[in-house]
Design an enzyme around this catalytic site. Sequence first.
Site, mmCIF file in Angstrom:
data_model
loop_
_atom_site.group_PDB
_atom_site.id
_atom_site.type_symbol
_atom_site.label_atom_id
_atom_site.label_comp_id
_atom_site.label_asym_id
_atom_site.label_seq_id
_atom_site.Cartn_x
_atom_site.Cartn_y
_atom_site.Cartn_z
ATOM 1 N N THR A 72 0.836 -1.191 0.000
ATOM 2 C CA THR A 72 0.000 0.000 0.000
ATOM 3 C C THR A 72 0.873 1.244 0.000
ATOM 4 O O THR A 72 0.555 2.231 -0.659
ATOM 5 C CB THR A 72 -0.922 0.004 1.227
ATOM 6 N N HIS B 272 5.923 1.674 9.266
ATOM 7 C CA HIS B 272 6.087 1.157 10.618
ATOM 8 C C HIS B 272 6.543 2.260 11.577
ATOM 9 O O HIS B 272 6.163 3.414 11.454
ATOM 10 C CB HIS B 272 7.068 -0.023 10.645
#
Length: 283
Positions: free
Chosen positions: A109, A153
């Site tokens: 994504t 992240h």
Amino acid sequence: MTDDRLKIAFSPCPNDTFVFDAWAHGRVPGAPALDVAFADIDVTNGMAERGEFDVLKVSYAVLPWVLEEYALLPCGGALGRGCGPLVLTREAGADLTGKTVAVPSERSTAYLLFRLWAADVLPGGVGEVRVMPFDRIMPAVRDGEVDAGLVIHEARFTYQNYGLHKLADMGEHWEATTGLPIPLGAIIAKRSLGGARLRELAEAARTSVRMAWDEPEASRPYVAAHAQEMDPAVADQHIALYVNEFSADLGEDGYAAVRGLLERAAAEGLVPPLGRDALDFPG
């Protein structure tokens, strides 16, 4: 280990271990037992394309290649607001036209959001796109190996430690142009398990999320054991950002975000077109 355990793979990141802690440790009443493997999302994307494992955490970007064999579960994944990938550079305000950009995967994504952003703001286009493990991206930008890096992240919280600058937030661009949340990670399960089993898995994932919210301390050892030396405060930030109402139920906005991302990406030639009923959940 018994043969009736379901093989599941998800990342060791705090949001995934938080979500799946109760289920993985047999605390979700009536839920099927799990045989857990840990792998970064670029690895689980490949597993899905090869039809490996019963249940997988993957990027929403890989769905157009795997939805014939796998069904999208309506819970357990990661969508949200204010949690998009970042483009980082050594110099503030750098121009990326024709430059080299490191990305964690071309089936992510993050990559789709980056390409949609670049199509809007870089008429000349970027130059080379170089795939590398996400934990190597910030050092590569810092050391001049690449001109920019697309990070995901916990890098959202730590990039300043590398002396880097945020050039753009892919999530901000997505939200500003669509008004929708950012679809990041999906939970998928093999259609061959059957509709009743898939509904059982969805309920187990939903219950595991809610149990994690109800007793956050219960998951802390599991999260810490797999957080790759991440600072506990950063792990808590990570969970707070990526585990939200969409983790319990995609809902109307969640499904609209997934379909919107994949339709826009298909229009840019980045993914195959999505079938009309491809996202429908059995039952």
